[in-house]
Write a protein that holds these residues in place. Structure first.
Motif, mmCIF file in Angstrom:
data_model
loop_
_atom_site.group_PDB
_atom_site.id
_atom_site.type_symbol
_atom_site.label_atom_id
_atom_site.label_comp_id
_atom_site.label_asym_id
_atom_site.label_seq_id
_atom_site.Cartn_x
_atom_site.Cartn_y
_atom_site.Cartn_z
ATOM 1 N N UNK A 187 0.838 -1.213 0.000
ATOM 2 C CA UNK A 187 0.000 0.000 0.000
ATOM 3 C C UNK A 187 0.874 1.264 0.000
ATOM 4 N N UNK A 188 2.168 1.107 0.277
ATOM 5 C CA UNK A 188 3.049 2.288 0.337
ATOM 6 C C UNK A 188 3.980 2.415 -0.863
ATOM 7 N N UNK A 189 4.008 1.455 -1.768
ATOM 8 C CA UNK A 189 5.070 1.459 -2.786
ATOM 9 C C UNK A 189 4.969 2.630 -3.762
ATOM 10 N N UNK A 190 3.737 3.078 -4.046
ATOM 11 C CA UNK A 190 3.582 4.233 -4.940
ATOM 12 C C UNK A 190 3.380 5.535 -4.170
ATOM 13 N N UNK A 191 3.429 5.464 -2.836
ATOM 14 C CA UNK A 191 3.040 6.626 -2.037
ATOM 15 C C UNK A 191 4.151 7.656 -1.973
ATOM 16 N N UNK A 192 3.760 8.923 -1.986
ATOM 17 C CA UNK A 192 4.719 10.011 -1.809
ATOM 18 C C UNK A 192 4.755 10.472 -0.354
ATOM 19 N N UNK A 193 3.688 10.172 0.398
ATOM 20 C CA UNK A 193 3.568 10.587 1.805
ATOM 21 C C UNK A 193 3.779 9.389 2.717
ATOM 22 N N UNK A 194 4.276 9.612 3.936
ATOM 23 C CA UNK A 194 4.347 8.504 4.889
ATOM 24 C C UNK A 194 2.940 7.997 5.232
ATOM 25 N N UNK A 195 2.829 6.716 5.622
ATOM 26 C CA UNK A 195 1.500 6.147 5.860
ATOM 27 C C UNK A 195 0.824 6.742 7.096
ATOM 28 N N UNK A 196 -0.510 6.752 7.074
ATOM 29 C CA UNK A 196 -1.290 7.267 8.205
ATOM 30 C C UNK A 196 -1.446 6.220 9.302
ATOM 31 N N UNK A 197 -1.243 4.950 8.955
ATOM 32 C CA UNK A 197 -1.425 3.866 9.921
ATOM 33 C C UNK A 197 -0.226 2.918 9.776
ATOM 34 N N UNK A 198 0.100 2.084 10.768
ATOM 35 C CA UNK A 198 -0.656 1.828 12.010
ATOM 36 C C UNK A 198 -0.430 2.891 13.092
ATOM 37 N N UNK A 199 -1.498 3.131 13.867
ATOM 38 C CA UNK A 199 -1.437 4.130 14.947
ATOM 39 C C UNK A 199 -1.466 3.455 16.312
ATOM 40 N N UNK A 200 -1.498 2.115 16.327
ATOM 41 C CA UNK A 200 -1.746 1.386 17.573
ATOM 42 C C UNK A 200 -0.571 0.486 17.972
#
Ligand code: NAP
Ligand code: FER
Length: 333
Positions: free
Chosen positions: A247-260
């Motif tokens: 889910x992060x391979x194409x992302x330009x921003x750091x992930x929103x989760x996990x938060x727990x």
């Protein structure tokens, strides 16, 4: 003789675009001492290739701009300067993304097309299958009677994880995937106990409903909200194999989760990353066990095959977007 190859034209930003790739016609060379000329029949497109398109230090060096891409492929030896490989032999090697490859004989692994289709050596009986086997059994310390959850469950790795868990005596196998068709495939063909489409409702709610007594082992292919949901559902002393976080391979921003992540403490969870390259000593055992299940039909596999090297960039980008059921491959002959 000329052959086509795919070069990296530019480093993709976000989702790869057609302009990030060049299709180049080159003269096919003769093999030098210790080399073979291979005509590729089928090549793999894999999620890790997205990481290598970035100019970032990682576990594998970046692809070079203006150079051909590379990755797993199976082809037929056309000409040879070594005694160990003859014309007509089929070999697995790492110089995909081209129609013809000059391969060092030491880097070419013979494969037997009478034992399994050539494509299987790139999927269910290849690197993704071994990743699933080791990631579940060794890294995840799978035990019979575990409740197992796997994400990207209809993909090359995930589909093997879920079925090996079932065949090794899991109490319950749960999978997530990105379409209702894939959910039906998991339930009807691969005989998962439960499956859900992560696009239709929050993962945390769907996982809790599918696993009312919690999960013992999460095989993570996705990261993000999937990992957060798994941490919620994991039981005391639960385990996580971190295989990938697509889910992060194409992302330009750091992930929103996990938060727990603090729940890792109270639940005494074990979270373990893996790279398949460290585990080729398990290949023979993997081929024995999974090969037998494939031959008997107890373990099924799917392939999504795109035709022609020119379509390899699209096959790659579409795989990242979920167009594949089972292993995404490109056929070249
Ligand atoms: P795959 O699952 O056959 O194909 C990738 C799948 O990921 C797509 O079909 C898509 O299916 C899913 N996906 C894409 N974006 C997503 C998102 N935002 N959220 C949820 N799912 C998403 O690929 P694979 O080769 O088997 O690889 C699976 C994972 O294993 C990847 O993370 C890969 O990097 C990792 N891997 C790691 C190793 C290692 O040594 N650590 C080795 C091999 C593979 P949906 O339709 O379900 O979204
Ligand atoms: C992947 C395919 C392979 C991946 C990692 C690998 C994290 C690792 C290969 C190796 O052992 O070098 O999709 O994603």
């Amino acid at each position: 003789m000329q052959g086509l190859e795919i070069h990296l034209a530019a480093r993709p930003v976000g989702k790869p675009q057609p302009g990030d790739f060049d299709i180049v016609s080159v003269a096919v060379a003769e093999p030098g001492p210790g080399q073979v000329l291979v005509r590729n029949h089928v090549m793999s497109v894999d999620p890790y290739m997205r990481g290598r398109m970035n100019d970032a230090k990682s576990y594998a060096p970046p692809y070079e701009i203006g150079e051909p891409l590379h990755g797993g492929a199976v082809g037929e030896v056309v000409s040879t300067t070594v005694d160990s490989l003859r014309p007509g032999d089929f070999v697995l090697h790492e110089l995909g993304w081209r129609e013809y490859a000059i391969v060092d004989a030491s880097q070419a692994v013979p494969v037997d097309p009478s034992l399994a289709p050539l494509s299987a050596y790139l999927g269910v009986l290849g690197m993704p299958g071994l990743t699933a086997y080791v990631g579940l059994l060794d890294i995840g310390s799978f035990r019979p009677n575990d409740t197992v959850f796997v994400s990207a469950a209809a993909g090359a790795v995930g589909s093997v994880v879920g079925q090996v868990a079932r065949l090794r005596g899991a109490k319950r196998v749960i999978g997530s995937a990105g379409s209702d068709d894939k959910v039906r495939y998991l339930l009807d063909e691969l005989r998962f106990d439960a499956a859900f489409n992560y696009r239709t409702a929050p993962v945390v709610e769907q996982l809790a409903a599918a696993a009312p007594d919690g999960i013992d082992l999460y095989f993570d292919n996705v990261g993000g909200h999937h990992l957060e949901a798994a941490i919620e559902s994991l039981t005391l002393h639960g385990r996580v194999t971190v295989c990938g976080m697509i889910s992060q391979y194409n992302a330009a921003e750091p992930p929103a989760a996990p938060r727990n992540l603090m729940k890792v403490v109270g639940k005494r969870l074990t979270i373990r990353g893996m790279l398949v390259r460290d585990h080729y000593d398990r290949r023979a055992e993997f081929l024995r066990e999974v090969g037998a299940w494939v031959r008997s039909g107890e373990l099924r596999y799917a392939e999504t095959v795109v035709e022609g090297l020119r379509n390899a960039p699209t096959a790659f980008t579409d795989m990242l977007g979920g167009a594949n059921t089972g292993k995404m491959l490109v056929s070249l002959v």
